[in-house]
Design an enzyme around this catalytic site. Structure first.
Site, PDB file in Angstrom:
ATOM      1  N   GLY A 118       0.824  -1.194   0.000  1.00 16.96           N
ATOM      2  CA  GLY A 118       0.000   0.000   0.000  1.00 16.96           C
ATOM      3  C   GLY A 118       0.864   1.252   0.000  1.00 16.96           C
ATOM      4  O   GLY A 118       1.990   1.238   0.498  1.00 16.96           O
ATOM      5  N   SER A 119       0.352   2.344  -0.555  1.00 18.75           N
ATOM      6  CA  SER A 119       1.062   3.627  -0.472  1.00 18.75           C
ATOM      7  C   SER A 119       0.883   4.208   0.928  1.00 18.75           C
ATOM      8  O   SER A 119       0.134   3.684   1.739  1.00 18.75           O
ATOM      9  CB  SER A 119       0.523   4.584  -1.537  1.00 18.75           C
ATOM     10  OG  SER A 119       0.865   4.115  -2.820  1.00 18.75           O
ATOM     11  N   GLY A 120       1.603   5.293   1.195  1.00 13.39           N
ATOM     12  CA  GLY A 120       1.540   5.921   2.506  1.00 13.39           C
ATOM     13  C   GLY A 120       2.756   5.610   3.356  1.00 13.39           C
ATOM     14  O   GLY A 120       2.859   6.095   4.479  1.00 13.39           O
ATOM     15  N   HIS A 121       3.670   4.787   2.819  1.00 10.22           N
ATOM     16  CA  HIS A 121       4.885   4.430   3.561  1.00 10.22           C
ATOM     17  C   HIS A 121       6.134   5.047   2.940  1.00 10.22           C
ATOM     18  O   HIS A 121       7.245   4.585   3.187  1.00 10.22           O
ATOM     19  CB  HIS A 121       5.038   2.913   3.607  1.00 10.22           C
ATOM     20  CG  HIS A 121       3.853   2.199   4.165  1.00 10.22           C
ATOM     21  ND1 HIS A 121       3.388   2.447   5.433  1.00 10.22           N
ATOM     22  CD2 HIS A 121       3.020   1.269   3.627  1.00 10.22           C
ATOM     23  CE1 HIS A 121       2.312   1.676   5.656  1.00 10.22           C
ATOM     24  NE2 HIS A 121       2.072   0.966   4.578  1.00 10.22           N
ATOM     25  N   LYS A 136       6.066  -7.588   2.456  1.00 10.60           N
ATOM     26  CA  LYS A 136       5.847  -7.369   3.889  1.00 10.60           C
ATOM     27  C   LYS A 136       4.683  -8.264   4.324  1.00 10.60           C
ATOM     28  O   LYS A 136       3.700  -8.412   3.594  1.00 10.60           O
ATOM     29  CB  LYS A 136       5.509  -5.900   4.167  1.00 10.60           C
ATOM     30  CG  LYS A 136       6.635  -4.937   3.776  1.00 10.60           C
ATOM     31  CD  LYS A 136       6.480  -3.535   4.381  1.00 10.60           C
ATOM     32  CE  LYS A 136       5.231  -2.797   4.001  1.00 10.60           C
ATOM     33  NZ  LYS A 136       5.058  -2.525   2.560  1.00 10.60           N
ATOM     34  N   ASP A 180      -1.244  -8.350   1.021  1.00 10.46           N
ATOM     35  CA  ASP A 180      -0.023  -8.301   0.205  1.00 10.46           C
ATOM     36  C   ASP A 180       0.425  -9.708  -0.171  1.00 10.46           C
ATOM     37  O   ASP A 180       0.746  -9.989  -1.328  1.00 10.46           O
ATOM     38  CB  ASP A 180       1.123  -7.616   0.971  1.00 10.46           C
ATOM     39  CG  ASP A 180       0.963  -6.097   1.039  1.00 10.46           C
ATOM     40  OD1 ASP A 180       0.038  -5.564   0.402  1.00 10.46           O
ATOM     41  OD2 ASP A 180       1.771  -5.451   1.729  1.00 10.46           O
ATOM     42  N   HIS A 224       0.046   0.749  10.044  1.00  5.71           N
ATOM     43  CA  HIS A 224      -1.275   1.182   9.571  1.00  5.71           C
ATOM     44  C   HIS A 224      -2.158   1.515  10.766  1.00  5.71           C
ATOM     45  O   HIS A 224      -3.369   1.609  10.646  1.00  5.71           O
ATOM     46  CB  HIS A 224      -1.943   0.085   8.748  1.00  5.71           C
ATOM     47  CG  HIS A 224      -1.068  -0.503   7.706  1.00  5.71           C
ATOM     48  ND1 HIS A 224      -0.288  -1.612   7.941  1.00  5.71           N
ATOM     49  CD2 HIS A 224      -0.807  -0.127   6.440  1.00  5.71           C
ATOM     50  CE1 HIS A 224       0.396  -1.888   6.837  1.00  5.71           C
ATOM     51  NE2 HIS A 224       0.108  -1.005   5.927  1.00  5.71           N
TER      52      HIS A 224
END
Lengths: 331, 331
Positions: free
Chosen positions: B54-57, B105, B110, B219
């Site tokens: 996911g994006s945001g990392h 991860k 994922d 998250h």
């Protein structure tokens, strides 16, 4: 105050200790000072470069100490100029006999204290030159400044003057190219939130839940306009337009761009800003030679960003491309 | 919601465009996908490395695409696994015939989607291996995970497996060294504040004004303990003790340390954390070979940090020291 700290009065010393512990291959601390120098300082046959200022702008300036950038950085208390004796310690630690250039952001306290340190050094026979960075086009005169403030463009002065010094240039030549960068770099920033100086324990000012401030300084100095929250594209347009208006580029100019986060703005948002910045520059037929996106000159945990544009020529391109190897900047 | 964005539904695509515009010397985007690959992908004679999530990392994972680290990174929506077809696009774009390693991860979504992509690729005759990073010692099983979560230690897997691939090693050899890193790296984090997914518009959970959460996931998954705000030294002691307890180092072990900011924690605070971390390790006669301090695996604008420790041997040291040249990591 939500901070990972111990004693608010000890944040600078503990930060410096943790910094040196993390990067012993690059830096050491001059004993009993708040001065960080290259591990191999003074470097023989090289002009020494010293910058610094109040803490709270990390990685500025200690993060840029290393090959191809600064020889020394002086850390004041948070948002407080370092004292002249501390700057003098830095000058002594990096001078190899070839002289020392001071790179000063234009805040009244910094300019005064760095100038006093220069006098102390000169009285001991050290050659000192100084340049004053005033890249922020938001406002003339401000809370702590006569004239324009110095912000993220300062890092490009470190990079290019540092490369010139690494080539073995004289103090006059390094000073000259530093001033060339200063004449050709412009920046402007904005903030979404305030920040908290640890020893104060609460924000020094407030920005409403639905507000942002355009042109705010890196210590929270007033900007031009308090507005409702605008989109990234609108913010980019306001900041970049003001920067370009002042820089007066010709078509086909080559530039370096820096999109700088102020502390708590995610990289995602900085890249969204850069998306608009790069579109605008391409739309004006300006060639983007290199782009830097990240945190270079922060304001503790302020949310917001600044945009800097540096007009390049062949000399500046060569120096921008030269090797740099520091904790926070590598090329 | 105080964010520099335009349309909350477009943040990932606009970020990717701004990212590629900033770093064209390193990366390109595979057309009509959310896949970033090395500008020279596929690299002949080299195993391809693909990661993502996911994006945001950010800078994970696109920031680590380049020489000596990843060949491709797949960006899902914020905090959402990328779909199998997107991962498949990345595999195809980086395979030179020598096979592709997926670095995943450990989050259920994922793992499932990367495995489906691997099957799609294998059905087209591409050799695929996969490793699953589960470095977070805070909790067994969590909101989105069976078993331990994967967090900042993943970046050290990118670095070391990437260096092995760059040497021309086979898919089996690269997989093997990636698993060696996974077996020897442990991490744990904590949070002071929540974060806001742009399309949600408000934080997914809350942390009280005088509270922090030890062991929280990237998250916002629950950790071990909600406590009053502790000092940096106390937090470092809790996190590092749990990491070391699990890692079972012998005296005189050599380690790499990563002090990772989650998004809005100033570098100053990360260095104050590192001050205690380095003191504790030295006190236990553990040799710190290298320290990384900064933002490597973030949670949008969450305040907090994680500490990772990787136990090194001669092979891992050589690979850690090898050249890496990516937007967010250079050696």
């Amino acid at each position: 105050m939500k901070k990972l700290i111990n004693d608010p009065e000890q944040v600078v010393q503990e930060m410096l200790s943790g910094f040196v512990a993390a990067h012993p291959q690059y830096v050491r601390q001059v004993q009993n000072t708040s001065v960080i120098v290259r591990v191999d300082a003074p470097v023989q046959g090289k002009v020494g470069l010293v910058s610094g200022g109040g803490s709270g702008h990390e990685p500025s300036h200690g993060g840029f100490v290393g090959k191809g950038m600064l020889d020394g950085a002086v850390a004041g208390e948070v948002f407080t100029s370092p004292t002249p004796d501390q700057v003098f310690e830095a000058i002594k630690a990096v001078d190899s006999g070839k002289g020392v250039l001071l790179i000063i952001k234009n805040y009244t306290g910094d300019v005064m204290n760095f100038e006093m340190a220069a006098e102390l050094a000169e009285s001991e026979g050290i050659k000192v030159a100084k340049v004053i960075v005033n890249d922020d086009v938001a406002v003339e005169d401000s809370t702590y400044t006569t004239g324009r403030r110095g912000i993220a463009g300062t890092v490009l002065v470190h990079k290019i003057a540092g490369a010139m010094a690494e080539k073995g240039a004289s103090l006059e030549e390094v000073e000259q190219v530093a001033n060339k960068v200063i004449q050709n770099v412009r920046s402007m920033g904005m903030a979404l939130t305030p920040c908290t100086v640890p020893s104060a324990g609460k924000p020094g000012f407030s920005i409403g839940e639905n507000e942002m401030e355009i042109g705010m300084g890196i210590h929270g100095e007033p900007g031009i306009e308090r507005t409702e929250i605008l989109t990234a594209n609108e913010v980019a347009e306001i900041l970049l337009s003001k920067v370009l208006e002042d820089l007066k580029l010709e078509e086909s100019s080559k530039v370096a761009v820096m999109v700088n986060g102020l502390g708590s703005t995610p990289l995602m948002e900085l890249y969204i800003m850069n998306n608009k910045v790069s579109q605008m520059l391409k739309g004006q037929n300006i060639e983007i030679y290199q782009t830097f996106v990240g945190e270079f000159m922060t304001s503790i945990e302020m949310a917001g960003c600044s945009i800097s544009v540096l007009k390049l020529d062949d000399e500046l391109i060569e120096l921008l491309d030269a090797e740099a190897n520091t904790p926070a900047f590598r090329k």
